[in-house]
Scaffold this active site. Structure first.
Site, PDB file in Angstrom:
ATOM      1  N   HIS A  37       0.846  -1.191   0.000  1.00  0.00           N
ATOM      2  CA  HIS A  37       0.000   0.000   0.000  1.00  0.00           C
ATOM      3  C   HIS A  37       0.880   1.239   0.000  1.00  0.00           C
ATOM      4  O   HIS A  37       2.100   1.159   0.072  1.00  0.00           O
ATOM      5  CB  HIS A  37      -0.982   0.012   1.184  1.00  0.00           C
ATOM      6  CG  HIS A  37      -0.358   0.248   2.519  1.00  0.00           C
ATOM      7  ND1 HIS A  37      -1.021   0.880   3.546  1.00  0.00           N
ATOM      8  CD2 HIS A  37       0.863  -0.050   3.018  1.00  0.00           C
ATOM      9  CE1 HIS A  37      -0.250   0.940   4.613  1.00  0.00           C
ATOM     10  NE2 HIS A  37       0.890   0.384   4.320  1.00  0.00           N
ATOM     11  N   CYS A  44       6.304   5.293   4.209  1.00  0.00           N
ATOM     12  CA  CYS A  44       4.985   4.783   3.818  1.00  0.00           C
ATOM     13  C   CYS A  44       4.385   5.564   2.653  1.00  0.00           C
ATOM     14  O   CYS A  44       3.412   5.128   2.046  1.00  0.00           O
ATOM     15  CB  CYS A  44       4.039   4.795   5.002  1.00  0.00           C
ATOM     16  SG  CYS A  44       4.538   3.674   6.322  1.00  0.00           S
ATOM     17  N   HIS A  72       4.937   0.149  -0.798  1.00  0.00           N
ATOM     18  CA  HIS A  72       5.738  -0.632   0.150  1.00  0.00           C
ATOM     19  C   HIS A  72       4.822  -1.706   0.716  1.00  0.00           C
ATOM     20  O   HIS A  72       3.604  -1.619   0.592  1.00  0.00           O
ATOM     21  CB  HIS A  72       6.320   0.245   1.273  1.00  0.00           C
ATOM     22  CG  HIS A  72       5.303   0.726   2.242  1.00  0.00           C
ATOM     23  ND1 HIS A  72       4.417   1.742   1.959  1.00  0.00           N
ATOM     24  CD2 HIS A  72       5.001   0.301   3.489  1.00  0.00           C
ATOM     25  CE1 HIS A  72       3.627   1.938   2.996  1.00  0.00           C
ATOM     26  NE2 HIS A  72       3.941   1.073   3.939  1.00  0.00           N
ATOM     27  N   HIS A  84       3.866  -5.012   3.723  1.00  0.00           N
ATOM     28  CA  HIS A  84       3.922  -5.512   5.097  1.00  0.00           C
ATOM     29  C   HIS A  84       3.568  -6.994   5.106  1.00  0.00           C
ATOM     30  O   HIS A  84       2.803  -7.468   4.268  1.00  0.00           O
ATOM     31  CB  HIS A  84       2.913  -4.786   5.991  1.00  0.00           C
ATOM     32  CG  HIS A  84       3.195  -3.337   6.160  1.00  0.00           C
ATOM     33  ND1 HIS A  84       4.190  -2.858   6.980  1.00  0.00           N
ATOM     34  CD2 HIS A  84       2.609  -2.248   5.598  1.00  0.00           C
ATOM     35  CE1 HIS A  84       4.197  -1.533   6.929  1.00  0.00           C
ATOM     36  NE2 HIS A  84       3.250  -1.133   6.089  1.00  0.00           N
ATOM     37  N   ASP A 110      -4.477 -10.907   0.174  1.00  0.00           N
ATOM     38  CA  ASP A 110      -3.126 -11.473   0.215  1.00  0.00           C
ATOM     39  C   ASP A 110      -2.412 -11.257  -1.117  1.00  0.00           C
ATOM     40  O   ASP A 110      -2.954 -11.554  -2.179  1.00  0.00           O
ATOM     41  CB  ASP A 110      -3.199 -12.966   0.535  1.00  0.00           C
ATOM     42  CG  ASP A 110      -1.828 -13.560   0.814  1.00  0.00           C
ATOM     43  OD1 ASP A 110      -0.956 -12.852   1.369  1.00  0.00           O
ATOM     44  OD2 ASP A 110      -1.623 -14.737   0.490  1.00  0.00           O
ATOM     45  N   HIS A 111      -1.202 -10.723  -1.026  1.00  0.00           N
ATOM     46  CA  HIS A 111      -0.367 -10.418  -2.193  1.00  0.00           C
ATOM     47  C   HIS A 111      -1.069  -9.467  -3.166  1.00  0.00           C
ATOM     48  O   HIS A 111      -0.983  -9.607  -4.378  1.00  0.00           O
ATOM     49  CB  HIS A 111       0.093 -11.697  -2.890  1.00  0.00           C
ATOM     50  CG  HIS A 111       1.138 -12.425  -2.103  1.00  0.00           C
ATOM     51  ND1 HIS A 111       0.816 -13.298  -1.094  1.00  0.00           N
ATOM     52  CD2 HIS A 111       2.487 -12.368  -2.151  1.00  0.00           C
ATOM     53  CE1 HIS A 111       1.930 -13.774  -0.567  1.00  0.00           C
ATOM     54  NE2 HIS A 111       2.958 -13.219  -1.177  1.00  0.00           N
ATOM     55  N   GLU A 131       0.696  -4.699  11.783  1.00  0.00           N
ATOM     56  CA  GLU A 131       1.310  -4.232  10.544  1.00  0.00           C
ATOM     57  C   GLU A 131       2.796  -4.598  10.549  1.00  0.00           C
ATOM     58  O   GLU A 131       3.366  -4.929   9.516  1.00  0.00           O
ATOM     59  CB  GLU A 131       1.126  -2.724  10.416  1.00  0.00           C
ATOM     60  CG  GLU A 131       1.507  -2.188   9.056  1.00  0.00           C
ATOM     61  CD  GLU A 131       1.137  -0.731   8.906  1.00  0.00           C
ATOM     62  OE1 GLU A 131       0.200  -0.437   8.150  1.00  0.00           O
ATOM     63  OE2 GLU A 131       1.794   0.115   9.541  1.00  0.00           O
TER      64      GLU A 131
END
Length: 137
Positions: A14, A33, A39, A41, A79-80, A125
């Site tokens: 995000h 960020c 970037h 997490h 996810d991903h 996070e």
């Protein structure tokens, strides 16, 4: 009242950026960020429900079934993925951990049976930063 928590993991990218601010202001407030190239997490999601144990099973709710609901309703969608661009329930929302936890709550709440209640969404996070959401706005 018994509390049952299921833990799941997902990875997502995000960018935190306020479009009304300059690049410099975004970098000042959001630091790394606000990276133009996004970037990511490695998130850890704790979903806690509450209720009374069923006298026939001893379960508040079947933990495997809870995991299946979390995977189908949330993990498969995020996810991903890029939270800003790819996730239908995050469209038009600022992709902070706070807002993501509220959106996850909203997704899960409508898929749980009426005899259990969603108690808490805890979203890590990073290993040192997490948010908790208990419903309500």
């Amino acid at each position: 009242m018994i509390y049952l928590t299921r833990v799941e993991n997902f990875n997502a990218a995000h960018k935190l950026s306020n479009p009304g601010w300059s690049k410099e202001k975004n970098e000042e407030v959001f630091g790394k960020c606000a990276n133009e190239n996004w970037h990511g997490h490695n998130y850890e999601l704790h979903v806690t429900i509450k209720g009374n144990p069923d006298p026939q099973t001893g379960f508040v709710f079947n933990a495997k079934t809870l995991g299946d609901i979390i995977k189908d309703v949330v993990i498969e969608k995020i996810d991903h993925r890029n939270l800003n661009m790819d996730v239908d329930f995050m469209v038009g929302k600022f992709t902070s951990a706070e807002n993501l936890s509220i959106a996850i709550w909203d997704q899960l709440a409508k898929h749980l049976p009426t005899d259990v209640q969603l108690h808490c969404i805890k979203l890590y996070e990073t290993p040192r930063i997490y948010v908790e959401y208990y419903g309500g706005k």
